[in-house]
Scaffold this motif. Structure first.
Motif, short mmCIF file in Angstrom:
data_model
loop_
_atom_site.label_atom_id
_atom_site.label_comp_id
_atom_site.label_asym_id
_atom_site.label_seq_id
_atom_site.Cartn_x
_atom_site.Cartn_y
_atom_site.Cartn_z
N GLY A 222 9.53 6.03 -24.97
CA GLY A 222 9.94 7.13 -24.09
C GLY A 222 9.64 8.48 -24.71
N CYS A 223 9.90 8.60 -26.01
CA CYS A 223 9.60 9.85 -26.72
C CYS A 223 8.11 10.16 -26.69
CB CYS A 223 10.08 9.73 -28.17
SG CYS A 223 9.63 11.12 -29.22
N ALA A 224 7.27 9.13 -26.95
CA ALA A 224 5.82 9.32 -26.95
C ALA A 224 5.31 9.70 -25.57
CB ALA A 224 5.13 8.04 -27.43
N ALA A 225 5.91 9.12 -24.53
CA ALA A 225 5.50 9.43 -23.16
C ALA A 225 5.82 10.88 -22.81
CB ALA A 225 6.20 8.49 -22.17
N ILE A 226 6.95 11.38 -23.31
CA ILE A 226 7.35 12.77 -23.01
C ILE A 226 6.53 13.77 -23.82
CG2 ILE A 226 9.23 14.44 -23.22
CD1 ILE A 226 11.15 12.08 -22.58
N LEU A 227 6.40 13.50 -25.13
CA LEU A 227 5.74 14.48 -26.01
C LEU A 227 4.22 14.46 -25.92
CD1 LEU A 227 7.86 14.30 -29.30
CD2 LEU A 227 8.03 15.92 -27.42
N TRP A 228 3.64 13.25 -25.80
CA TRP A 228 2.18 13.13 -25.83
C TRP A 228 1.59 12.51 -24.57
CZ3 TRP A 228 4.83 11.12 -30.36
CH2 TRP A 228 4.90 12.05 -31.40
N PRO A 231 2.66 6.45 -24.07
CA PRO A 231 3.65 5.54 -24.67
C PRO A 231 3.09 4.73 -25.84
CG PRO A 231 3.57 5.29 -22.27
CD PRO A 231 2.41 6.15 -22.65
N LEU A 232 1.75 4.61 -25.94
CA LEU A 232 1.15 3.84 -27.01
C LEU A 232 1.25 4.54 -28.37
CD1 LEU A 232 -2.03 2.44 -25.18
CD2 LEU A 232 0.16 1.29 -25.60
N LYS A 233 1.68 5.79 -28.36
CA LYS A 233 1.89 6.51 -29.62
C LYS A 233 3.31 6.26 -30.15
CE LYS A 233 -1.57 10.15 -29.26
NZ LYS A 233 -1.85 11.59 -29.30
N ASN A 234 3.86 5.09 -29.80
CA ASN A 234 5.23 4.78 -30.22
C ASN A 234 5.38 4.66 -31.73
OD1 ASN A 234 3.69 2.45 -30.25
ND2 ASN A 234 5.25 1.14 -29.33
N GLU A 235 4.31 4.27 -32.42
CA GLU A 235 4.39 4.16 -33.88
C GLU A 235 4.55 5.53 -34.52
OE1 GLU A 235 2.07 1.95 -37.59
OE2 GLU A 235 1.37 1.67 -35.53
#
Length: 313
Positions: A222-228, A231-235
């Motif tokens: 969810g954080c990756a989806a909002i910031l970047w 969602p694949l940037k979850n790491e």
């Protein structure tokens, strides 16, 4: 059948080699392979990344609340319902004994297998689940029974029906009431501690995390989806968010880190249960001599100290 994560592939291979050697009756090879397995486990789990710990927190073989309840609680009896709407199976409540001490355990249960996951709503409680938890907590207060909260949820259920029945009010009510509860409370994050869904049963005299658990205001996806917008940037998000037990302990946001067996709770459920039981016993010994009013006062002081800010002129 055991499940293996990407970074556990070498362990999976050695496990398979051990099974093959046993089937052949080659016990000399089994002994050698067992030593190789111990070395591989130490190498794999000793220096896990934040994302690796997130994966372990979500491991399908990881013990859930009911696993721990059945392992640590004697003469356990389940309590159902919120006496207002219905029973929510994603929150489980049991009364029993830890050794000779009375204990109530309230936990979030994810479920195993398709039918059970649907029944438990994948560990995402509805408002009636949180109201059930509060009802049982008030029961514990009335009879002066300590409470153990087991936190393990991706978050509170975000569906329309949950909002219609007052999800945010139910969570807020728990935060308010549990902060003033006049009995001993201990909370342990055993897997995922997701946002308000975890906080709703996370207000306690002692808040601890299992070594391979996580606690965050939002999921890394969810954080990756909002910031970047990806969602694949979850790491990347998992590392930036500081969601591991060691990170949160270093920021004084939790009280303690409970060490798991080196090979993880998912490979040694009994060892993990013993670690939790020992932590609870130690915490009870520490808290039992404190007056109720002082207990609540200390809890409130701890809550009010959370977070930090800087004033600029």
């Amino acid at each position: 059948m055991a499940s293996y994560l990407d970074f556990e592939k070498n362990i999976e291979q050695i496990d398979q080699d051990i099974i093959n050697a046993k089937n052949k009756g080659d016990f000399e090879a089994v002994a050698i392979l067992q030593k190789n397995l111990e070395k591989e486990i130490q190498k794999t789990y000793k220096n896990l990344s934040d994302f690796g710990r997130l994966q372990l927190a979500r491991h399908p073989d990881r013990p859930y609340a009911l696993d721990y309840i059945h392992l640590i609680l004697n003469d356990a009896h389940e309590i159902h319902g919120d006496r207002s709407f219905k029973d929510d199976p994603s929150i489980v409540c049991f009364m029993g004994y830890l050794g000779q001490k009375r204990l109530i355990v309230i936990g979030e249960q994810k479920g195993r297998g398709t039918k059970d996951k649907i029944l438990r709503n994948f560990g995402m409680p509805h408002p009636e689940g949180y109201r059930k938890a509060l009802r049982i907590a008030k029961l514990a207060e009335k009879f002066e029974i300590p409470i153990l909260f087991l936190i393990d949820t991706p978050g509170a259920y975000p569906g329309v029906e949950a909002e219609e029945r007052g999800q945010s009010e139910a969570i807020a009510r728990n935060l308010y009431e549990l902060s003033d509860l006049k009995t001993i409370t201990i909370a342990v994050v055993i897997g995922e501690g997701g946002s308000g869904g975890a906080l709703a049963i996370g207000v306690a005299d002692k808040l601890a995390m299992m070594k391979n658990s996580v606690f965050s205001v939002i999921s890394p996806e969810g954080c990756a989806a909002i910031l970047w917008n990806d969602p694949l940037k979850n790491e990347v998000a998992a590392k930036a968010m500081k969601i591991t037990a060691d990170d949160l302990k270093s920021q004084s946001l939790i009280d303690d880190v409970i060490e798991e067996p080196l090979n993880g709770a998912h490979r040694n459920k009994e060892g993990a249960a013993v670690a939790i039981a020992n932590y609870v016993k130690k915490s009870l010994e520490e808290l039992e001599g404190i007056d109720k009013r002082e207990l609540v006062s200390n809890r409130m002081k701890k809550i009010l100290k959370l977070g930090s800010y800087t004033e600029y002129s």
